[in-house]
Scaffold this motif. Structure first.
Motif, short mmCIF file in Angstrom:
data_model
loop_
_atom_site.label_atom_id
_atom_site.label_comp_id
_atom_site.label_asym_id
_atom_site.label_seq_id
_atom_site.Cartn_x
_atom_site.Cartn_y
_atom_site.Cartn_z
N THR A 127 -22.24 54.09 -14.90
CA THR A 127 -22.94 53.29 -15.91
C THR A 127 -21.99 53.09 -17.07
O THR A 127 -21.28 54.00 -17.47
N VAL A 128 -21.99 51.87 -17.61
CA VAL A 128 -21.09 51.54 -18.71
C VAL A 128 -21.91 50.89 -19.82
O VAL A 128 -22.78 50.06 -19.56
N ARG A 129 -21.62 51.29 -21.05
CA ARG A 129 -22.28 50.69 -22.21
C ARG A 129 -21.19 50.41 -23.25
O ARG A 129 -20.42 51.30 -23.60
N LEU A 130 -21.13 49.17 -23.72
CA LEU A 130 -20.15 48.79 -24.74
C LEU A 130 -20.78 48.92 -26.12
O LEU A 130 -21.90 48.44 -26.35
N THR A 131 -20.08 49.55 -27.02
CA THR A 131 -20.52 49.69 -28.41
C THR A 131 -19.38 49.27 -29.32
O THR A 131 -18.32 48.86 -28.86
N GLY A 132 -19.57 49.39 -30.60
CA GLY A 132 -18.52 49.05 -31.55
C GLY A 132 -18.65 47.61 -32.04
O GLY A 132 -19.72 47.02 -32.01
N ARG A 133 -17.53 47.07 -32.49
CA ARG A 133 -17.50 45.68 -32.97
C ARG A 133 -17.02 44.77 -31.86
O ARG A 133 -16.35 45.19 -30.93
N ARG A 134 -17.31 43.49 -31.99
CA ARG A 134 -16.93 42.57 -30.93
C ARG A 134 -15.43 42.33 -30.87
O ARG A 134 -14.90 41.89 -29.86
N THR A 135 -14.70 42.64 -31.94
CA THR A 135 -13.25 42.54 -31.91
C THR A 135 -12.60 43.86 -31.50
O THR A 135 -11.43 43.87 -31.13
N ALA A 136 -13.35 44.94 -31.57
CA ALA A 136 -12.83 46.26 -31.19
C ALA A 136 -13.92 47.04 -30.46
O ALA A 136 -14.51 47.96 -31.00
N PRO A 137 -14.19 46.66 -29.21
CA PRO A 137 -15.25 47.35 -28.47
C PRO A 137 -14.83 48.75 -28.03
O PRO A 137 -13.64 49.06 -27.93
N GLU A 138 -15.83 49.57 -27.79
CA GLU A 138 -15.63 50.91 -27.25
C GLU A 138 -16.55 51.05 -26.05
O GLU A 138 -17.64 50.52 -26.04
N ALA A 139 -16.09 51.77 -25.04
CA ALA A 139 -16.88 51.93 -23.82
C ALA A 139 -17.41 53.35 -23.72
O ALA A 139 -16.70 54.31 -24.03
N ARG A 140 -18.66 53.45 -23.32
CA ARG A 140 -19.25 54.75 -22.99
C ARG A 140 -19.56 54.71 -21.50
O ARG A 140 -20.38 53.92 -21.06
N VAL A 141 -18.86 55.55 -20.77
CA VAL A 141 -18.94 55.51 -19.31
C VAL A 141 -19.57 56.80 -18.81
O VAL A 141 -19.19 57.89 -19.25
N GLY A 142 -20.51 56.66 -17.92
CA GLY A 142 -21.11 57.81 -17.26
C GLY A 142 -20.81 57.73 -15.77
O GLY A 142 -21.14 56.75 -15.11
N LEU A 143 -20.14 58.74 -15.25
CA LEU A 143 -19.78 58.77 -13.83
C LEU A 143 -20.54 59.88 -13.12
O LEU A 143 -20.59 61.01 -13.61
N VAL A 144 -21.13 59.55 -12.00
CA VAL A 144 -21.72 60.54 -11.11
C VAL A 144 -20.78 60.68 -9.93
O VAL A 144 -20.57 59.73 -9.17
N LEU A 145 -20.18 61.87 -9.82
CA LEU A 145 -19.17 62.10 -8.80
C LEU A 145 -19.80 62.62 -7.52
O LEU A 145 -20.83 63.29 -7.54
N THR A 146 -19.18 62.29 -6.39
CA THR A 146 -19.65 62.79 -5.11
C THR A 146 -19.40 64.29 -5.02
O THR A 146 -18.73 64.88 -5.88
N ALA A 147 -19.93 64.89 -3.97
CA ALA A 147 -19.91 66.36 -3.86
C ALA A 147 -18.49 66.93 -3.84
O ALA A 147 -18.24 67.98 -4.44
N HIS A 148 -17.57 66.28 -3.18
CA HIS A 148 -16.23 66.86 -3.03
C HIS A 148 -15.17 66.11 -3.84
O HIS A 148 -13.98 66.20 -3.52
N ALA A 149 -15.57 65.42 -4.86
CA ALA A 149 -14.62 64.65 -5.68
C ALA A 149 -13.88 65.58 -6.64
O ALA A 149 -14.40 66.62 -7.05
N GLN A 150 -12.67 65.18 -6.98
CA GLN A 150 -11.90 65.92 -7.97
C GLN A 150 -12.06 65.20 -9.31
O GLN A 150 -11.67 64.03 -9.44
N PRO A 151 -12.64 65.87 -10.32
CA PRO A 151 -12.90 65.20 -11.61
C PRO A 151 -11.64 64.66 -12.28
O PRO A 151 -11.67 63.56 -12.83
N THR A 152 -10.55 65.40 -12.23
CA THR A 152 -9.34 64.91 -12.90
C THR A 152 -8.79 63.66 -12.24
O THR A 152 -8.34 62.73 -12.92
N ALA A 153 -8.86 63.61 -10.91
CA ALA A 153 -8.37 62.42 -10.20
C ALA A 153 -9.27 61.22 -10.47
O ALA A 153 -8.79 60.10 -10.67
N ALA A 154 -10.58 61.46 -10.48
CA ALA A 154 -11.52 60.35 -10.75
C ALA A 154 -11.34 59.82 -12.17
O ALA A 154 -11.35 58.61 -12.39
N LEU A 155 -11.16 60.72 -13.12
CA LEU A 155 -10.95 60.30 -14.51
C LEU A 155 -9.64 59.56 -14.66
O LEU A 155 -9.56 58.55 -15.36
#
Length: 192
Positions: A127-155
């Protein structure tokens, strides 16, 4: 989290104000009210002359009342402005090369960014949500990882692939992101 709290507070405040207003209206229209109710009829007042004189003798009373009411009004205004403020970015200004720029819908960029993040190996949902100003947006990302995923590699893949593609395609100098990782819930596997 903030939206349910706001709804509950607004509902409680509305119910209390509705009950008080209805009871004062009932007393003002000379309907029967309970004996414990402070207003007896249409000619009753909130503070009697004796009560006003008693409080007037104390020099601290009226400044405290005025200060408390001012704080309540300021808090109510702050809450109202917090409700009116949009948390989600509606559009992003994209450098088009002609000096004018173009507008990109924020939801479109969010959808593209979330679908590209979901296509990464080890990511179940995004899930992604953009916040901030329209000239300088910021992203808030929520990731649901699979059971055997490596968090550092996914990030790492998210920042080098999906976020970098979104930043480059929108012509932004930078696209800061806050990423929250969770593991997908799954049933226990039976081993035979």
């Amino acid at each position: 989290m903030l939206r349910p709290v706001n709804r509950v507070l607004l509902c409680l405040a509305g119910l209390v104000l509705l009950a008080l207003g209805g009871a004062v209206l009932a007393a003002g229209l000379n309907f029967s009210v309970p004996s414990w109710w402070p207003f007896d009829g249409p000619h009753d007042v909130l503070l009697s002359v004796a009560d006003r004189d008693k409080w007037r003798k104390n020099g601290w009373w009226w400044p405290v009342v005025i200060a408390a009411l001012a704080v309540i009004v300021l808090l109510a205004l702050w809450w109202l402005l917090a409700q009116l403020r949009r948390a989600r970015l509606s559009e992003v200004l994209v450098a088009s090369g002609d000096g004018n720029g173009a507008r990109l819908r924020g939801r479109a960029l969010e959808n593209v960014l979330s679908s590209e993040a979901e296509s990464l190996r080890g990511v179940d949902r995004a899930t992604v949500r953009l916040t901030g100003r329209r000239t300088a947006p910021e992203a808030r990302v929520g990731l649901v990882l699979t059971a055997h995923a490596q968090p550092t590699a996914a990030l790492s893949r998210l920042t080098t692939e999906a976020l970098e593609h979104a930043r480059a395609s929108a012509g932004l100098a930078e696209l800061p992101a806050e990423v929250r990782l969770r593991a997908a819930k799954h049933r226990a596997q039976r081993v035979a």
